[in-house]
Design an enzyme around this catalytic site. Sequence first.
Site, mmCIF file in Angstrom:
data_model
loop_
_atom_site.group_PDB
_atom_site.id
_atom_site.type_symbol
_atom_site.label_atom_id
_atom_site.label_comp_id
_atom_site.label_asym_id
_atom_site.label_seq_id
_atom_site.Cartn_x
_atom_site.Cartn_y
_atom_site.Cartn_z
ATOM 1 N N GLY A 20 0.839 -1.201 0.000
ATOM 2 C CA GLY A 20 0.000 0.000 0.000
ATOM 3 C C GLY A 20 0.862 1.234 0.000
ATOM 4 O O GLY A 20 2.046 1.170 0.331
ATOM 5 N N ASP A 139 -10.742 9.724 9.516
ATOM 6 C CA ASP A 139 -10.559 9.305 8.120
ATOM 7 C C ASP A 139 -11.122 7.900 7.919
ATOM 8 O O ASP A 139 -10.528 7.062 7.243
ATOM 9 C CB ASP A 139 -9.070 9.343 7.742
ATOM 10 C CG ASP A 139 -8.874 9.292 6.221
ATOM 11 O OD1 ASP A 139 -7.746 8.997 5.768
ATOM 12 O OD2 ASP A 139 -9.869 9.519 5.491
#
Length: 276
Positions: A20, A139
């Site tokens: 990622g 988030d």
Amino acid sequence: SSPYRHEPVEDWYIVGEEIGSGHFAVVKKVVCKRSGTEFAAKFIRKKRASTSRRGARREDIEREISILQELNHVNIIKLYDIFEDKQDVTLILELVSGGELFDFIAERDVLHESEATAFIAQVLEGLAHMHLKNIAHLDLKPENILLTNRAQAVIKLIDFGISRKIEDGKNEIQMLGTPEFVAPEVIAYEPLGLYTDMWAVGVITYILLSGCSPFLGDNKQETFANICAVDFSFDDEFFGNTSDLAKDFIRGLLVKHPGRRASVTDCLSHPWIKLF
Ligand SMILES: Cc1ccc2c(c1)c1c3c(c(C)cc1n2CCCN)C(=O)NC3=O
């Protein structure tokens, strides 16, 4: 010097494939040389010059670390170690093999309500642990909810990069999560709070049950307009078989006024969560 380990990560870990990447960070699979255990290593690029636009600011890196160090819950990814060299601060994190909830939904298109409540209940448990300590994630989105594996699927919250301690009334943070998931107060530059996470839980639940995103427009402006107008509906095409309890759960979260929005405690005692 900083309290973080200054030896090279490679002395202790075999660095593997990238799994990622984010704003200023790259995440790679690593294997501990001593134990053979796999971990996720998040290499956070440090800002070199104060004027540079690249790299994360020191105080932001230290905030993410101190928040991770304060949290200790089965539904929140664990921080095990921290290294620092000239260009990166590297977090050694618990690795989970199931990948993102996002991919899980994509493969399944939509989930059965009992699967959705099992996931949302665990997100709420992790959030309850954070909110008890006045820490908001800020988030939350399917990409930041990982699964341990596809079988009994324990979820883990990750990415505390914009997470904050909420001191009452002082959090007029001019920051933006991901447009699709941000609450009206974020767009209006009004104080953010634990309630900002609860709006995101409403959006995520809506997506889990329907595969659609409630406020997504053709561009950011349209998405923001839909959010500020709280303009969403339960289209029969996607919500025809969804229970009234599930819709009630979502309606309690997609509320413009933060003070009237369901809290994590309200959600954990909502019949839709307790029922299944
Ligand atoms: C199996 C798998 C696949 C992708 C992963 C991860 C694990 C992962 C992990 C972490 C982070 C911060 C990002 C991660 N990513 C990147 C995507 C997250 N949005 C982490 O802290 N532990 C992980 O397992």
